[in-house]
Design a protein around this motif. Sequence first.
Motif, short mmCIF file in Angstrom:
data_model
loop_
_atom_site.label_atom_id
_atom_site.label_comp_id
_atom_site.label_asym_id
_atom_site.label_seq_id
_atom_site.Cartn_x
_atom_site.Cartn_y
_atom_site.Cartn_z
N GLY A 183 -36.60 -14.29 -13.03
CA GLY A 183 -36.62 -14.17 -11.07
C GLY A 183 -35.20 -13.54 -10.71
O GLY A 183 -35.36 -13.13 -9.86
N ALA A 184 -34.83 -12.85 -11.75
CA ALA A 184 -33.24 -12.63 -11.50
C ALA A 184 -33.41 -10.79 -11.34
O ALA A 184 -34.42 -9.73 -11.17
CB ALA A 184 -32.26 -12.18 -12.56
N LYS A 185 -33.06 -10.42 -9.91
CA LYS A 185 -33.00 -8.96 -9.76
C LYS A 185 -31.90 -8.14 -10.29
O LYS A 185 -31.38 -8.09 -10.08
CB LYS A 185 -32.79 -8.70 -8.22
CG LYS A 185 -33.49 -7.83 -7.28
CD LYS A 185 -33.85 -7.97 -5.78
CE LYS A 185 -34.75 -7.41 -5.54
NZ LYS A 185 -35.14 -7.29 -3.52
N VAL A 186 -32.93 -6.65 -10.65
CA VAL A 186 -32.06 -6.02 -11.34
C VAL A 186 -32.02 -4.92 -10.96
O VAL A 186 -33.28 -4.37 -10.05
CB VAL A 186 -32.48 -6.13 -13.00
CG1 VAL A 186 -32.40 -7.16 -13.55
CG2 VAL A 186 -34.00 -5.45 -13.15
N GLN A 187 -30.90 -4.08 -12.14
CA GLN A 187 -31.20 -2.56 -11.46
C GLN A 187 -31.64 -1.98 -12.54
O GLN A 187 -31.71 -2.67 -13.98
CB GLN A 187 -29.60 -1.95 -11.70
CG GLN A 187 -28.82 -2.16 -9.95
CD GLN A 187 -27.68 -0.95 -10.04
OE1 GLN A 187 -27.72 0.19 -9.61
NE2 GLN A 187 -26.89 -1.50 -11.06
N VAL A 188 -32.76 -1.16 -12.44
CA VAL A 188 -33.34 -0.61 -13.27
C VAL A 188 -33.10 1.03 -13.35
O VAL A 188 -33.02 1.75 -12.27
CB VAL A 188 -34.32 -0.20 -12.87
CG1 VAL A 188 -35.55 0.31 -14.38
CG2 VAL A 188 -35.64 -1.82 -13.04
N GLN A 189 -32.52 1.29 -14.80
CA GLN A 189 -32.70 2.56 -15.66
C GLN A 189 -33.57 3.48 -16.93
O GLN A 189 -33.59 2.42 -17.57
CB GLN A 189 -30.81 3.08 -16.41
CG GLN A 189 -31.14 3.91 -17.19
CD GLN A 189 -29.67 3.97 -17.79
OE1 GLN A 189 -28.48 3.39 -17.02
NE2 GLN A 189 -29.38 5.35 -18.64
N LEU A 190 -34.49 4.12 -16.52
CA LEU A 190 -35.14 4.21 -17.46
C LEU A 190 -34.48 4.29 -18.13
O LEU A 190 -33.58 5.76 -18.48
CB LEU A 190 -35.97 5.12 -16.92
CG LEU A 190 -37.45 4.85 -15.68
CD1 LEU A 190 -37.90 5.72 -14.98
CD2 LEU A 190 -38.25 3.68 -16.45
N GLN A 191 -35.51 4.56 -19.27
CA GLN A 191 -35.13 5.04 -21.01
C GLN A 191 -35.22 5.90 -21.32
O GLN A 191 -36.82 6.88 -20.47
CB GLN A 191 -35.52 3.89 -22.08
CG GLN A 191 -35.19 4.63 -23.61
CD GLN A 191 -36.01 3.85 -24.58
OE1 GLN A 191 -37.04 2.95 -24.24
NE2 GLN A 191 -34.97 3.31 -25.32
N THR A 192 -34.68 6.63 -22.13
CA THR A 192 -34.37 8.45 -22.45
C THR A 192 -35.05 8.37 -23.64
O THR A 192 -34.11 7.87 -24.35
CB THR A 192 -33.73 9.21 -21.75
OG1 THR A 192 -32.24 8.69 -22.68
CG2 THR A 192 -33.66 8.93 -20.15
N GLN A 193 -36.16 9.12 -24.26
CA GLN A 193 -37.24 9.23 -25.61
C GLN A 193 -37.27 10.33 -25.40
O GLN A 193 -38.45 11.24 -24.90
CB GLN A 193 -37.13 7.78 -26.42
CG GLN A 193 -38.04 7.47 -24.78
CD GLN A 193 -39.02 5.81 -26.11
OE1 GLN A 193 -38.63 5.67 -26.46
NE2 GLN A 193 -40.64 6.06 -25.96
N ALA A 194 -37.20 10.79 -26.96
CA ALA A 194 -38.08 11.95 -27.23
C ALA A 194 -39.33 11.56 -27.71
O ALA A 194 -39.81 9.91 -27.72
CB ALA A 194 -37.55 12.61 -28.50
N ALA A 195 -40.50 12.43 -27.13
CA ALA A 195 -41.75 12.26 -27.16
C ALA A 195 -41.99 11.58 -28.69
O ALA A 195 -41.71 12.78 -29.76
CB ALA A 195 -42.82 13.71 -26.80
N GLY A 196 -43.32 10.63 -28.89
CA GLY A 196 -43.75 9.80 -30.09
C GLY A 196 -43.23 9.22 -30.29
O GLY A 196 -43.60 8.37 -31.72
N THR A 197 -41.64 8.88 -29.61
CA THR A 197 -40.97 8.02 -30.72
C THR A 197 -41.21 6.60 -29.88
O THR A 197 -42.18 6.19 -28.77
CB THR A 197 -39.42 8.35 -29.91
OG1 THR A 197 -38.98 8.19 -28.56
CG2 THR A 197 -38.69 9.40 -30.82
N LYS A 198 -40.79 5.35 -30.57
CA LYS A 198 -40.72 4.39 -30.52
C LYS A 198 -40.12 3.13 -29.53
O LYS A 198 -39.03 3.16 -30.42
CB LYS A 198 -42.39 3.73 -31.46
CG LYS A 198 -42.99 4.28 -31.69
CD LYS A 198 -44.81 3.47 -31.82
CE LYS A 198 -45.94 4.32 -32.34
NZ LYS A 198 -46.51 5.17 -31.34
N ALA A 199 -40.15 2.37 -29.06
CA ALA A 199 -39.40 1.28 -28.66
C ALA A 199 -39.21 0.31 -29.10
O ALA A 199 -40.42 -0.18 -30.08
CB ALA A 199 -39.08 1.26 -27.25
#
Length: 364
Positions: free
Chosen positions: A348-364
Motif C-alpha cells: 500500500g505504500a506509495k513509491v518512486q519508481v526507477q526502471l532497471q537498466t539491464q542488458a538484453a537477454g539477462t534475467k532479474a
Amino acid sequence: MFKKLAASPVFIAIIIAVVLLLWLLSGDNYSAKQQPPAEQQIAAEQLPLVETRWSQASPYQLTQVAQGHIMPWRNVSIKSQQAGTVTELLVQQGDKVAQGDKLLRLSDEGRTALLKQAKANLTLKTDELASARTLGKAKFLSATELTRLESELAKAEAEYQRAQLALSQIQPIAAFNGVVDRRHIELGDVVQVGTDLMQLVQIDQLKVSAQIPQQHIAALQQGQAVKLRLLDGRELSGKLSFISYTADTATRSFYIEVTVPNPELWRIAGGSATVEVQLAPVPAHFISPALLSLDSTGNLAVAVVNEQQQVEFYPVQILSATNDGAQVSGLPDRVQIITQGAGFVKAGAKVQVQLQTQAAGTKA
C-alpha cells in the motif's frame, strides 16, 4: 552629548535598520492574518525509491513427475493343456514369433486315433438320425426313439470336438506377436496338464505404471503426452492411457498407466523409469529467487508496483527452479516487479519508481 550621538552616522544607520525591521514584521503579520497557511505537501524526494522492471508472462509447460514401473504390453505363461512327452521344440529363447505360430509338439498318445473314432461315430449317428426322421414321417418311428437318436448325435458331436481340441493342444501356439522370453522345458521332458512350457512377451509396445498423489490427479487427462526417462538417460514418448477411479487406501495415490511404443525392442521391461506427464501450459514469469519473500500469512510472494504507484505483494507458486532463476505463477500477465528496495516498503505504500537498466537477454 546626546546631540553629538544623534548626529553620528552610526546612530542614524541603527535607527533606519530598526524602522525597516519593524515595517517588515508588520507586513508579514498582516499577510498571515489575511491568507490561510499553505497546505503542507510531502516532497517527491521523500517517497521511497524502488527499482523495477517490466515482466511479461510466457506459457510454461507443466509436468507431473512420478517414478514408474515398466512392463511388457503382454506377458503370458504358456502352460501345457495335455499330458505327454516333448518331442519337438519349434522355437528357442529370444525367437520372435507371430500370432498362431506353433511353439512345440508333444507326443500323440493315441489322440489321432481317438479323433478318427469320434469322427466315424459322428458320421454313424448322423446317418441313423437321418433315416429315423424319414421313418418318423411315415409314422414308423416313435417320437421318443427320434429324441434318443438326436441325443446320441449331440453326444457324438461333443466327443468329436473334444478329440479335435485334444489333438490341437499337443502343439501349443503363440497367442500374439511377441518374443519367447523363457523356455522352461527341454526335448524329452514329460509334462503334465498345467506345466509351464514357455514365457511369451510383447515388447514392441510397453505399459508403464505409476502412482500420482491425490492433490495432482485433477490435472491429468487420458491422452496427455508423457515422457519416459530411463536410468541411463535414454528417453521414450507415450500417452496417458488409464487413470484409476479410486485411490489406494494406504497411500491415497491414484494408479495410472502409460502406453509407450518401443519400436527398437529395447530391453527395459521390468525396470524403472521417471514418468513426466505433460500438463496444460500455464502463464508464468521467470524471476530471480532473490525477489521471493514471505507475506503476512507466510506464503511466498513477489512485490510489484501497481498503476497508482503503490506497492502490492502477490502470492506466487514456484513451478520450477534452477541456478539461473525460478518460474512462478500467480502474477498478472504484465507486471512491474520490484527488483531493488522491496525489503524497505510495505503493501500500500506509495513509491518512486526507477526502471532497471539491464542488458538484453539477462534475467532479474
